[in-house]
Design an enzyme around this catalytic site. Sequence first.
Site, mmCIF file in Angstrom:
data_model
loop_
_atom_site.group_PDB
_atom_site.id
_atom_site.type_symbol
_atom_site.label_atom_id
_atom_site.label_comp_id
_atom_site.label_asym_id
_atom_site.label_seq_id
_atom_site.Cartn_x
_atom_site.Cartn_y
_atom_site.Cartn_z
ATOM 1 N N TRP A 58 0.895 -1.164 0.000
ATOM 2 C CA TRP A 58 0.000 0.000 0.000
ATOM 3 C C TRP A 58 0.927 1.206 0.000
ATOM 4 C CZ3 TRP A 58 -5.463 0.769 1.625
ATOM 5 C CH2 TRP A 58 -5.793 2.106 1.845
ATOM 6 N N TYR A 125 1.978 5.244 7.083
ATOM 7 C CA TYR A 125 2.638 4.405 6.077
ATOM 8 C C TYR A 125 3.922 3.806 6.640
ATOM 9 C CZ TYR A 125 5.434 3.327 1.902
ATOM 10 O OH TYR A 125 6.233 2.715 0.978
#
Length: 299
Positions: A58, A125
């Site tokens: 991702w 992230y």
Amino acid sequence: MVIGATGMLGGEVAAQLTAHGADPVRTGRVDLDLADPAAVAAAVADGGPDVVVNCAAWTAVDLAETEEASALDVNGTGPGHLARACAATGSRLLHVSTDYVFGGTSADAGRPYAEDAEPDPRTAYGRTKLAGERAVLAGLPDAAAVVRTSWLYGRDGGGFVHTMARLAQEPGRTVEVVDDQHGQPSWAPDVAARLIALGTLPADRARGVFHATGAGRTTWHELAREVFRLAGQDANRVRAMDSSRLERAAVRPAWSVLGHDRWAAEGMDPMRHWRAALTEALVGAHPPETVNFPDLKGC
């Protein structure tokens, strides 16, 4: 077996393996849900690979700030499932990670992050990618490598480098690019070659953490200027700006320079300088980095 083979880096790994005579099993997002442990176990068992290269991730950095659980499924939980599946089949695992696992603050400037430096992610992230690193190394300590890269760009398509190359061809167009973020541009073909090289080393020499980034360092502003120059355009059309002017959900690292000591420890030079790779990517004036591979036919 290449996980994420439809992406920029995964596609490059699969293409290089094929060029060297191998026949890799390729899976993309539609083929394999990394968050499904049963599906992951079945895919690895059915593929029967000696080495699994996980390039799936991702990468929507800003969106991860509000959808961290979804990002964690792909970046953190999924790699853990892969590690367990590889342990069950005796496969090795090469897992791609990121510079975002480090704090990236200006206080760190001047000191490249070593492979064993303590991570300190400042974004969702980065946290999810660090979770994936830890899951892989804990689940497969003797047969897994984490390979961190940064500022990745491919042969063509989207991304910063190719956006700048397109803008350079617009007559009279000026662009503003941040000059207070330092890092290392990394060309996907060079990173793919390093992943394959690790896969051909004995497992006891290809475990732990490696950094696969272009040698040297630069800023986004200077990188854009170099793209304009290689395109035969006036680099002064690229103007510097401060990152504080950008409104982004996730903080970008001010310092993303990684050290490369592990390559030397395994008898290999670091990746070539980012300028040489960029020249090859845009104008083909330098030969691409080469790594000596064994005969992979039949693999």
